[in-house]
Motif scaffolding. Structure first.
Motif, PDB file in Angstrom:
ATOM      1  N   ARG A   9       0.848  -1.188   0.000  1.00  0.00           N
ATOM      2  CA  ARG A   9       0.000   0.000   0.000  1.00  0.00           C
ATOM      3  C   ARG A   9       0.886   1.240   0.000  1.00  0.00           C
ATOM      4  O   ARG A   9       1.836   1.326   0.774  1.00  0.00           O
ATOM      5  CB  ARG A   9      -0.904   0.027   1.238  1.00  0.00           C
ATOM      6  CG  ARG A   9      -1.849  -1.172   1.339  1.00  0.00           C
ATOM      7  CD  ARG A   9      -2.458  -1.242   2.735  1.00  0.00           C
ATOM      8  NE  ARG A   9      -3.257  -2.435   2.948  1.00  0.00           N
ATOM      9  CZ  ARG A   9      -4.579  -2.500   2.811  1.00  0.00           C
ATOM     10  NH1 ARG A   9      -5.245  -1.411   2.474  1.00  0.00           N
ATOM     11  NH2 ARG A   9      -5.219  -3.622   3.010  1.00  0.00           N
ATOM     12  N   VAL A  13      -3.121   3.897  -2.901  1.00  0.00           N
ATOM     13  CA  VAL A  13      -2.994   2.891  -3.956  1.00  0.00           C
ATOM     14  C   VAL A  13      -2.498   1.565  -3.393  1.00  0.00           C
ATOM     15  O   VAL A  13      -1.510   1.523  -2.651  1.00  0.00           O
ATOM     16  CB  VAL A  13      -2.029   3.375  -5.059  1.00  0.00           C
ATOM     17  CG1 VAL A  13      -1.926   2.335  -6.179  1.00  0.00           C
ATOM     18  CG2 VAL A  13      -2.487   4.719  -5.612  1.00  0.00           C
ATOM     19  N   THR A  15      -1.106  -2.278  -4.433  1.00  0.00           N
ATOM     20  CA  THR A  15      -0.541  -3.060  -5.530  1.00  0.00           C
ATOM     21  C   THR A  15      -0.558  -4.525  -5.148  1.00  0.00           C
ATOM     22  O   THR A  15       0.052  -4.927  -4.157  1.00  0.00           O
ATOM     23  CB  THR A  15       0.897  -2.614  -5.855  1.00  0.00           C
ATOM     24  OG1 THR A  15       0.895  -1.231  -6.223  1.00  0.00           O
ATOM     25  CG2 THR A  15       1.463  -3.436  -7.014  1.00  0.00           C
ATOM     26  N   THR A  17       0.608  -8.089  -6.362  1.00  0.00           N
ATOM     27  CA  THR A  17       1.618  -8.606  -7.282  1.00  0.00           C
ATOM     28  C   THR A  17       1.649 -10.128  -7.249  1.00  0.00           C
ATOM     29  O   THR A  17       1.893 -10.733  -6.199  1.00  0.00           O
ATOM     30  CB  THR A  17       3.016  -8.056  -6.915  1.00  0.00           C
ATOM     31  OG1 THR A  17       2.973  -6.622  -6.877  1.00  0.00           O
ATOM     32  CG2 THR A  17       4.051  -8.495  -7.940  1.00  0.00           C
ATOM     33  N   ILE A  51      -6.266   0.215  -7.467  1.00  0.00           N
ATOM     34  CA  ILE A  51      -5.503  -1.019  -7.298  1.00  0.00           C
ATOM     35  C   ILE A  51      -4.722  -1.295  -8.574  1.00  0.00           C
ATOM     36  O   ILE A  51      -5.257  -1.163  -9.681  1.00  0.00           O
ATOM     37  CB  ILE A  51      -6.431  -2.211  -6.998  1.00  0.00           C
ATOM     38  CG1 ILE A  51      -7.294  -1.930  -5.767  1.00  0.00           C
ATOM     39  CG2 ILE A  51      -5.636  -3.499  -6.804  1.00  0.00           C
ATOM     40  CD1 ILE A  51      -8.427  -2.926  -5.580  1.00  0.00           C
ATOM     41  N   VAL A  52      -3.474  -1.689  -8.419  1.00  0.00           N
ATOM     42  CA  VAL A  52      -2.652  -2.138  -9.543  1.00  0.00           C
ATOM     43  C   VAL A  52      -2.466  -3.642  -9.413  1.00  0.00           C
ATOM     44  O   VAL A  52      -2.094  -4.135  -8.348  1.00  0.00           O
ATOM     45  CB  VAL A  52      -1.280  -1.430  -9.561  1.00  0.00           C
ATOM     46  CG1 VAL A  52      -0.399  -1.983 -10.688  1.00  0.00           C
ATOM     47  CG2 VAL A  52      -1.452   0.075  -9.714  1.00  0.00           C
ATOM     48  N   ALA A  54      -0.158  -6.475 -10.720  1.00  0.00           N
ATOM     49  CA  ALA A  54       1.142  -6.616 -11.364  1.00  0.00           C
ATOM     50  C   ALA A  54       1.665  -8.042 -11.168  1.00  0.00           C
ATOM     51  O   ALA A  54       0.974  -8.907 -10.626  1.00  0.00           O
ATOM     52  CB  ALA A  54       2.122  -5.594 -10.775  1.00  0.00           C
ATOM     53  N   GLN A 104      -0.939  -4.119 -14.902  1.00  0.00           N
ATOM     54  CA  GLN A 104       0.403  -3.740 -15.353  1.00  0.00           C
ATOM     55  C   GLN A 104       1.065  -4.999 -15.914  1.00  0.00           C
ATOM     56  O   GLN A 104       1.656  -5.779 -15.181  1.00  0.00           O
ATOM     57  CB  GLN A 104       1.205  -3.159 -14.187  1.00  0.00           C
ATOM     58  CG  GLN A 104       2.615  -2.724 -14.560  1.00  0.00           C
ATOM     59  CD  GLN A 104       3.310  -2.003 -13.424  1.00  0.00           C
ATOM     60  OE1 GLN A 104       2.803  -1.000 -12.931  1.00  0.00           O
ATOM     61  NE2 GLN A 104       4.467  -2.499 -12.993  1.00  0.00           N
ATOM     62  N   SER A 189       6.066   1.396 -15.726  1.00  0.00           N
ATOM     63  CA  SER A 189       5.662   1.852 -14.401  1.00  0.00           C
ATOM     64  C   SER A 189       5.250   3.316 -14.422  1.00  0.00           C
ATOM     65  O   SER A 189       4.329   3.727 -13.691  1.00  0.00           O
ATOM     66  CB  SER A 189       6.802   1.633 -13.392  1.00  0.00           C
ATOM     67  OG  SER A 189       7.976   2.318 -13.794  1.00  0.00           O
ATOM     68  N   VAL A 196      -2.948   5.862 -12.644  1.00  0.00           N
ATOM     69  CA  VAL A 196      -3.374   5.775 -11.250  1.00  0.00           C
ATOM     70  C   VAL A 196      -3.555   7.166 -10.656  1.00  0.00           C
ATOM     71  O   VAL A 196      -4.521   7.424  -9.925  1.00  0.00           O
ATOM     72  CB  VAL A 196      -2.368   4.953 -10.425  1.00  0.00           C
ATOM     73  CG1 VAL A 196      -2.624   5.108  -8.937  1.00  0.00           C
ATOM     74  CG2 VAL A 196      -2.443   3.484 -10.828  1.00  0.00           C
TER      75      VAL A 196
END
Length: 260
Positions: A9, A13, A15, A17, A51-52, A54, A104, A189, A196
């Motif tokens: 976090r 945002v 992420t 992964t 949220i990403v 990845a 991503q 990125s 984002v």
């Protein structure tokens, strides 16, 4: 907390992964359960605005894990139903998440991995990525992921790639509308961060409702009932706290309260 992924976090945002680079981030029942759990939790987290999704390693996701597939070969019909239901729940958790999700894609994306990507709201791919719906090569079909993949690439493109299992590159993925942006590896990125940043400056409630709007309106015939539902939608959000604050802040030439 997680065996097959990581969660970080940074301000507003999150992420998520995928973290099984040794198997090209192929997913198994553990991965499916963990992705479902983390997206359901983030969906209700008021501190998160975007949220990403990845992945670590050279591939984004190779689809189903081979050891998991070996176990599935001996499943009964009831076991296959339960297993496919869990996969469907994972995809739905991403697709219906109240927060915007940006994929991503830093490497190849095959089979079920394409379902993961298609369930996201914005898809950014590195230019070297390859895509493939390989299921028919194994005597299978991309059934569970099909609602999301067909929405993303369209019926015409889906008909070709579901049937041929051809690999296609990121440039073709962009042409058919499966991805939104294609960039060089060193710009990936930065491009994701740019998207984002745009997402987190918008009204959280309006973004969540806009996601619902696309799901409910997309592909429907324009009927009096649909028009009435959109009229109701704008009336409700105009009277909401963030709707009123957004209009006031615009007229008063100041930042809205959700920007702090």
């Amino acid at each position: 907390m997680y065996q097959t992924l990581t969660l970080t976090r940074d301000n507003k945002v999150a992420t998520v992964t995928l973290n099984r680079p040794d198997v090209r981030n192929a997913f198994n029942e553990t991965t499916i359960a963990e992705i479902t759990q983390v997206f359901n939790e983030l969906s209700s987290d008021s501190n998160i605005r975007a949220i990403v999704l990845a992945a670590n390693g050279p591939a984004f996701c190779a689809g189903a894990d081979l050891n998991w597939m070996k176990k599935m070969a001996d499943y009964t019909h009831a076991e296959n139903l339960a297993d496919a239901g869990q996969l469907a729940a994972m995809l739905a958790a991403i697709y219906t998440c109240t927060k915007p999700v940006v994929a991503q894609v830093q490497g190849d994306c095959y089979a079920g991995g394409m379902g993961l990507v298609a369930a996201c709201d914005v898809i950014v791919s590195v230019d070297s990525a390859q895509f493939c719906l390989s299921e028919v090569k194994l005597g299978l079909i991309p059934a569970t992921i099909s609602p999301y993949v067909i929405k993303a690439m369209g019926e015409n493109a889906a008909r070709r790639y579901f049937l041929t299992a051809e690999r296609f590159d990121a440039a073709q993925a962009l042409r058919i509308g499966f991805v939104h942006e294609v960039v060089a590896a060193d710009a990936l990125s930065t491009k994701v961060a740019e998207i984002v940043k745009a997402l987190v400056t918008n009204s959280p409630n309006a973004v969540a409702q806009a996601k619902v709007l696309v799901r409910e309106v997309g592909g429907r015939e324009i009927t009096p009932e649909l028009i009435a539902s959109t009229v109701e939608g704008i009336a409700v959000i105009r009277a909401s706290e963030e709707g009123r604050e957004g209009v006031r802040s615009f007229l008063e030439k100041r930042k809205p309260a959700w920007l702090g």
